[in-house]
Scaffold this active site. Structure first.
Site, PDB file in Angstrom:
ATOM      1  N   ARG A   1       8.036  13.337 -12.292  1.00 32.14           N
ATOM      2  CA  ARG A   1       7.874  12.230 -13.211  1.00 32.14           C
ATOM      3  C   ARG A   1       8.996  11.031 -13.245  1.00 32.14           C
ATOM      4  NH1 ARG A   1       6.641  16.775 -16.311  1.00 32.14           N
ATOM      5  NH2 ARG A   1       4.175  16.909 -16.729  1.00 32.14           N
TER       6      ARG A   1
ATOM      7  N   LYS B   1       6.952  -3.321  -8.788  1.00 35.33           N
ATOM      8  CA  LYS B   1       5.364  -2.644  -8.327  1.00 35.33           C
ATOM      9  C   LYS B   1       5.486  -1.731  -7.201  1.00 35.33           C
ATOM     10  CE  LYS B   1       2.295  -6.286  -9.764  1.00 35.33           C
ATOM     11  NZ  LYS B   1       1.331  -7.245  -9.472  1.00 35.33           N
TER      12      LYS B   1
ATOM     13  N   GLU C   1       5.264 -16.238   1.907  1.00 36.14           N
ATOM     14  CA  GLU C   1       5.722 -15.750   0.198  1.00 36.14           C
ATOM     15  C   GLU C   1       6.734 -16.687  -0.291  1.00 36.14           C
ATOM     16  OE1 GLU C   1       4.060 -13.784  -1.461  1.00 36.14           O
ATOM     17  OE2 GLU C   1       3.181 -12.222   0.056  1.00 36.14           O
TER      18      GLU C   1
ATOM     19  N   LYS D   1      11.227 -15.048  -7.941  1.00 41.02           N
ATOM     20  CA  LYS D   1      10.353 -13.802  -8.299  1.00 41.02           C
ATOM     21  C   LYS D   1      10.971 -13.180  -9.212  1.00 41.02           C
ATOM     22  CE  LYS D   1       8.070 -10.028  -7.352  1.00 41.02           C
ATOM     23  NZ  LYS D   1       7.064  -9.233  -6.380  1.00 41.02           N
TER      24      LYS D   1
ATOM     25  N   GLU E   1       2.920  -7.934 -15.977  1.00 33.62           N
ATOM     26  CA  GLU E   1       1.759  -8.727 -15.447  1.00 33.62           C
ATOM     27  C   GLU E   1       0.683  -8.993 -16.399  1.00 33.62           C
ATOM     28  OE1 GLU E   1       0.500  -8.495 -11.335  1.00 33.62           O
ATOM     29  OE2 GLU E   1      -1.300  -9.187 -11.711  1.00 33.62           O
TER      30      GLU E   1
ATOM     31  N   ARG F   1       3.201 -13.632 -14.749  1.00 28.86           N
ATOM     32  CA  ARG F   1       3.609 -12.735 -13.430  1.00 28.86           C
ATOM     33  C   ARG F   1       2.148 -13.040 -12.374  1.00 28.86           C
ATOM     34  NH1 ARG F   1       6.504  -7.140 -12.060  1.00 28.86           N
ATOM     35  NH2 ARG F   1       5.832  -7.175  -9.683  1.00 28.86           N
TER      36      ARG F   1
ATOM     37  N   ASN G   1       0.127 -14.129  -8.003  1.00 24.37           N
ATOM     38  CA  ASN G   1      -0.980 -13.806  -7.150  1.00 24.37           C
ATOM     39  C   ASN G   1      -1.497 -15.080  -6.329  1.00 24.37           C
ATOM     40  OD1 ASN G   1      -0.765 -11.060  -7.898  1.00 24.37           O
ATOM     41  ND2 ASN G   1      -2.037 -11.612  -9.771  1.00 24.37           N
TER      42      ASN G   1
ATOM     43  N   HIS H   1      -3.347 -14.551  -3.311  1.00 25.15           N
ATOM     44  CA  HIS H   1      -3.559 -13.128  -3.129  1.00 25.15           C
ATOM     45  C   HIS H   1      -5.015 -12.801  -3.352  1.00 25.15           C
ATOM     46  CE1 HIS H   1       0.731 -13.331  -2.350  1.00 25.15           C
ATOM     47  NE2 HIS H   1       1.016 -11.938  -2.305  1.00 25.15           N
TER      48      HIS H   1
ATOM     49  N   HIS I   1      -6.441 -10.740  -0.439  1.00 22.39           N
ATOM     50  CA  HIS I   1      -6.848  -9.406  -0.436  1.00 22.39           C
ATOM     51  C   HIS I   1      -8.293  -8.993   0.214  1.00 22.39           C
ATOM     52  CE1 HIS I   1      -3.578  -8.170  -3.398  1.00 22.39           C
ATOM     53  NE2 HIS I   1      -3.038  -8.465  -2.212  1.00 22.39           N
TER      54      HIS I   1
ATOM     55  N   HIS J   1      -0.117  -9.505   6.025  1.00 25.23           N
ATOM     56  CA  HIS J   1       0.064  -9.595   4.590  1.00 25.23           C
ATOM     57  C   HIS J   1       0.217 -11.161   4.550  1.00 25.23           C
ATOM     58  CE1 HIS J   1       0.119  -9.141   0.404  1.00 25.23           C
ATOM     59  NE2 HIS J   1       1.108  -9.723   0.332  1.00 25.23           N
TER      60      HIS J   1
HETATM   61  N1  LIG Z   1       5.053  -4.503  -4.221  1.00 27.74           N
HETATM   62  C1  LIG Z   1       5.180  -5.566  -4.331  1.00 27.74           C
HETATM   63  O1  LIG Z   1       5.483  -6.475  -5.336  1.00 27.74           O
HETATM   64  C2  LIG Z   1       4.353  -6.350  -3.021  1.00 27.74           C
HETATM   65  C3  LIG Z   1       4.694  -7.608  -3.026  1.00 27.74           C
HETATM   66  C4  LIG Z   1       4.206  -8.108  -1.812  1.00 27.74           C
HETATM   67  C5  LIG Z   1       3.803  -7.261  -0.741  1.00 27.74           C
HETATM   68  N2  LIG Z   1       3.796  -5.886  -1.015  1.00 27.74           N
HETATM   69  C6  LIG Z   1       3.266  -5.005  -0.084  1.00 27.74           C
HETATM   70  O2  LIG Z   1       4.230  -5.015   1.218  1.00 27.74           O
HETATM   71  C7  LIG Z   1       3.574  -5.061   2.323  1.00 27.74           C
HETATM   72  C8  LIG Z   1       3.618  -6.277   3.249  1.00 27.74           C
HETATM   73  O3  LIG Z   1       5.037  -5.999   3.537  1.00 27.74           O
HETATM   74  P1  LIG Z   1       5.879  -6.370   4.820  1.00 27.74           P
HETATM   75  O4  LIG Z   1       5.243  -7.733   5.234  1.00 27.74           O
HETATM   76  O5  LIG Z   1       7.149  -6.209   4.708  1.00 27.74           O
HETATM   77  O6  LIG Z   1       4.948  -5.472   5.887  1.00 27.74           O
HETATM   78  P2  LIG Z   1       5.224  -4.258   6.744  1.00 27.74           P
HETATM   79  O7  LIG Z   1       6.216  -3.217   5.761  1.00 27.74           O
HETATM   80  O8  LIG Z   1       4.029  -3.628   6.989  1.00 27.74           O
HETATM   81  O9  LIG Z   1       5.955  -4.197   7.975  1.00 27.74           O
HETATM   82  C9  LIG Z   1       5.477  -5.375   8.587  1.00 27.74           C
HETATM   83  C10 LIG Z   1       5.967  -4.852  10.103  1.00 27.74           C
HETATM   84  O10 LIG Z   1       7.141  -4.972  10.546  1.00 27.74           O
HETATM   85  C11 LIG Z   1       7.645  -3.650  10.974  1.00 27.74           C
HETATM   86  N3  LIG Z   1       9.147  -3.901  10.693  1.00 27.74           N
HETATM   87  C12 LIG Z   1       9.734  -3.770   9.283  1.00 27.74           C
HETATM   88  N4  LIG Z   1      11.024  -4.203   9.367  1.00 27.74           N
HETATM   89  C13 LIG Z   1      11.265  -4.455  10.681  1.00 27.74           C
HETATM   90  C14 LIG Z   1      12.411  -5.049  11.303  1.00 27.74           C
HETATM   91  N5  LIG Z   1      13.667  -4.922  10.665  1.00 27.74           N
HETATM   92  N6  LIG Z   1      12.610  -4.827  12.730  1.00 27.74           N
HETATM   93  C15 LIG Z   1      11.467  -4.668  13.370  1.00 27.74           C
HETATM   94  N7  LIG Z   1      10.460  -4.225  12.758  1.00 27.74           N
HETATM   95  C16 LIG Z   1      10.159  -4.220  11.492  1.00 27.74           C
HETATM   96  C17 LIG Z   1       6.958  -2.846  10.278  1.00 27.74           C
HETATM   97  O11 LIG Z   1       7.176  -1.528  11.183  1.00 27.74           O
HETATM   98  C18 LIG Z   1       5.485  -3.174  10.459  1.00 27.74           C
HETATM   99  O12 LIG Z   1       4.962  -3.120  11.797  1.00 27.74           O
HETATM  100  C19 LIG Z   1       1.656  -4.992   2.141  1.00 27.74           C
HETATM  101  O13 LIG Z   1       1.639  -3.525   1.990  1.00 27.74           O
HETATM  102  C20 LIG Z   1       2.032  -5.620   0.711  1.00 27.74           C
HETATM  103  O14 LIG Z   1       0.807  -4.952  -0.185  1.00 27.74           O
HETATM  104  C21 LIG Z   1       4.191  -5.457  -2.049  1.00 27.74           C
END
Ligand SMILES: NC(=O)c1ccc[n+]([C@@H]2O[C@H](COP(=O)([O-])OP(=O)(O)OC[C@H]3O[C@@H](n4cnc5c(N)ncnc54)[C@H](O)[C@@H]3O)[C@@H](O)[C@H]2O)c1
Length: 369
Positions: free
Chosen positions: A121, A143, A191, A233, A243, A247, A251, A254, A258, A270
Site C-alpha cells: 500500500r 503520476k 516537452e 511543471k 488534474e 493540470r 496535456n 498529448h 497518444h 513519446h
Molecule cells: N508520469 C508522467 O507525468 C509522465 C510525463 C511524461 C511522460 N511520461 C512517460 O514517460 C515515458 C517517456 O519517457 P522517456 O522519453 O524518458 O522514455 P524512456 O524511458 O522510454 O527512455 C527513452 C529511451 O532512452 C533510453 N535511455 C534512458 N536514459 C538513457 C541514458 N541516459 N543514456 C542512454 N539511453 C537512455 C531508454 O532505454 C529508452 O530506450 C512514456 O512512457 C510516457 O508515458 C510520464
C-alpha cells in the site's frame, strides 16, 4: 553546486535536486529524504552498466536489497512489469520501511513509481531520471502508471492504469544525458516547448536562441533550461495535483500524441509524438479561431529547428486516429476535450467537434508524392 526546486504535494513536500555529479552522491543524500535503509533499485537496462552502477556503488552493497532491470519499451510498460517489481521486492525482503529507487527515463520511473505506490500500500520512492524528458516532465508531479491493452484491438491505451504517488526526491544529474541518444534528447526538448507554449514564452525564446547547443547536449545550456522548464511543471502540478483543472494544460499535444505513439510502424518516441501532437493541436486551434496561422507556423518552425517531426512519417487513416483518441482519458462524451494554444498561453476546450479534430489530423499527414 546544486540547484533545488521545492515541490509541494498531497503526499508531502519533496525537492528536485539538480547538479552535475549528483549520481555519485546518492548514498550520502538519501538518508535526508527517507528513513528507509534497504532499497530496490529499478534500473533502465540501457543505463544499468553506467549510471545504474554509479548509484549502486554510491549506496553500497548493504543498502541495495535487490536490483531489477527494466527494458524501456512501451509495449512492455504493462501490469506484468509492475508485478515483476512486486515479486522482486518480496523476494528481496522489502517491507514498509524500505524504498524503491528508479534510475532511467520516464518509462522506468512510471513503472517503478506505480510499484512503489502499490507495494504494501505504498513505500518510499526516489526518482533519478536519466532522460531530458523525465527530468523536466515525467519525474515531477506524482503520476505513475502503465499502459492497458484496448479491448478488441491490438492497441495499447497509454497510462490507463496508475496512481498518484509523489517521490521523496528527484535527483537530476545532467551528466547522465551524455549517453542519451540525440533523438531522445530532442524528444525531451518537445516537452520543454510544451511548457513554454502553455506557461512561459520566455522559455520558448531561451529554447529558440540555444537550439543548436541544446540539441548537442551542451551542459551549460541544459543547466539553464532545466530549472526553467521544471518550474513550469512544478507550478502547474502544485496548483492542481489531481488534474481537475489547470493540470490538463500539460496535456497540450498529448491527446493527439497518444493516438499515434502506440502505432509501432510509425516508430515515434513519446516526445516525437508530442511534437506532432502539438502541431495538430495548433492547427486545430487555428481552425476554431483561437490561434493565428503565424503563431502555428512559428511553433512548427521552432520544433523543426530542434530536429523534431511536425508531420507523421507516413499516412495513417484519420478515422482510426479519431477512434484511438476516444480511448484517451482526456476525452469526454461526444465532443472532445482538447488543450489548444492561444497567442499567450493555452486553454482547455470541451467542445471540439470531430470535424475539427479530423481537419487537424489532415494538417499533420505527409504530403503525397
Ligand atoms: N508520469 C508522467 O507525468 C509522465 C510525463 C511524461 C511522460 N511520461 C512517460 O514517460 C515515458 C517517456 O519517457 P522517456 O522519453 O524518458 O522514455 P524512456 O524511458 O522510454 O527512455 C527513452 C529511451 O532512452 C533510453 N535511455 C534512458 N536514459 C538513457 C541514458 N541516459 N543514456 C542512454 N539511453 C537512455 C531508454 O532505454 C529508452 O530506450 C512514456 O512512457 C510516457 O508515458 C510520464
Amino acid at each position: 553546486m546544486s540547484q533545488r526546486i521545492a515541490v509541494l504535494s498531497e503526499h508531502g513536500p519533496y525537492e528536485v535536486v539538480i547538479g552535475c555529479g549528483g549520481l555519485r552522491t546518492v548514498g550520502d543524500v538519501i538518508p535526508s529524504v527517507t528513513a528507509a535503509d534497504r532499497f530496490l533499485l529499478v534500473v533502465d537496462q540501457a543505463v544499468a552498466a553506467t549510471h545504474g552502477a554509479v548509484v549502486q556503488a554510491s549506496l553500497g552493497q548493504d543498502r541495495v536489497a535487490g536490483t531489477v532491470e527494466i527494458i524501456a519499451e512501451e509495449r512492455l510498460k504493462q501490469m506484468q512489469a509492475v508485478e515483476m517489481l512486486w515479486d522482486s521486492a518480496l523476494a528481496a525482503g522489502l517491507d514498509r520501511s524500505s524504498a524503491i529507487i528508479s534510475v532511467g527515463g520516464g518509462l522506468t520511473g512510471d513503472v517503478a513509481g506505480f510499484a512503489a505506490a502499490t507495494y504494501m500500500r505504498g513505500i518510499d520512492y526516489v526518482q533519478i531520471p536519466t532522460t531530458l524528458l523525465a527530468m523536466v516532465d515525467a519525474s515531477i508531479g506524482g503520476k505513475t502508471g502503465v499502459n492497458l491493452a484496448i479491448p478488441k484491438s491490438d492497441r495499447l491505451g497509454k497510462n490507463l492504469a496508475g496512481a498518484f504517488w509523489a517521490p521523496k526526491m528527484v535527483l537530476v544529474d545532467p551528466e547522465t544525458l551524455e549517453t542519451l541518444p540525440v533523438r531522445e534528447l530532442r524528444s525531451g526538448l518537445a516537452e520543454c516547448v510544451k511548457h513554454g507554449v502553455i506557461a512561459d514564452h520566455g522559455l520558448l525564446e531561451l529554447i529558440s536562441s540555444r537550439a543548436s547547443l541544446l540539441v548537442s547536449g551542451d551542459v551549460d545550456a541544459v543547466l539553464e533550461l532545466l530549472p526553467r522548464s521544471i518550474d513550469v511543471k512544478r507550478d502547474v502540478v502544485q496548483a492542481d495535483e489531481r488534474e481537475r483543472g489547470c493540470r490538463m494544460l500539460l496535456n497540450f499535444g498529448h491527446t493527439f500524441a497518444h493516438a499515434i505513439e502506440p502505432i509501432e510502424e510509425l516508430d515515434l518516441t513519446h516526445g516525437e509524438a508530442v511534437s506532432i501532437g502539438m502541431c495538430a493541436a495548433a492547427w486545430c486551434a487555428c481552425r476554431v479561431g483561437l490561434y493565428a496561422q503565424s503563431d502555428a507556423e512559428a511553433l512548427v518552425a521552432l520544433l523543426e529547428s530542434l530536429g523534431l517531426p511536425t508531420v507523421l512519417p507516413q499516412t495513417v487513416p484519420i478515422d482510426s486516429l479519431c477512434l484511438a483518441m476516444r480511448y484517451d482519458k482526456k476525452v469526454s462524451g461526444d465532443r472532445m476535450r482538447l488543450v489548444l494554444p492561444t497567442h499567450d498561453a493555452a486553454v482547455v476546450r470541451d467542445d471540439v467537434s470531430q470535424q475539427d479534430v479530423h481537419a487537424a489530423w489532415s494538417r499533420v499527414m505527409p504530403v503525397a508524392g
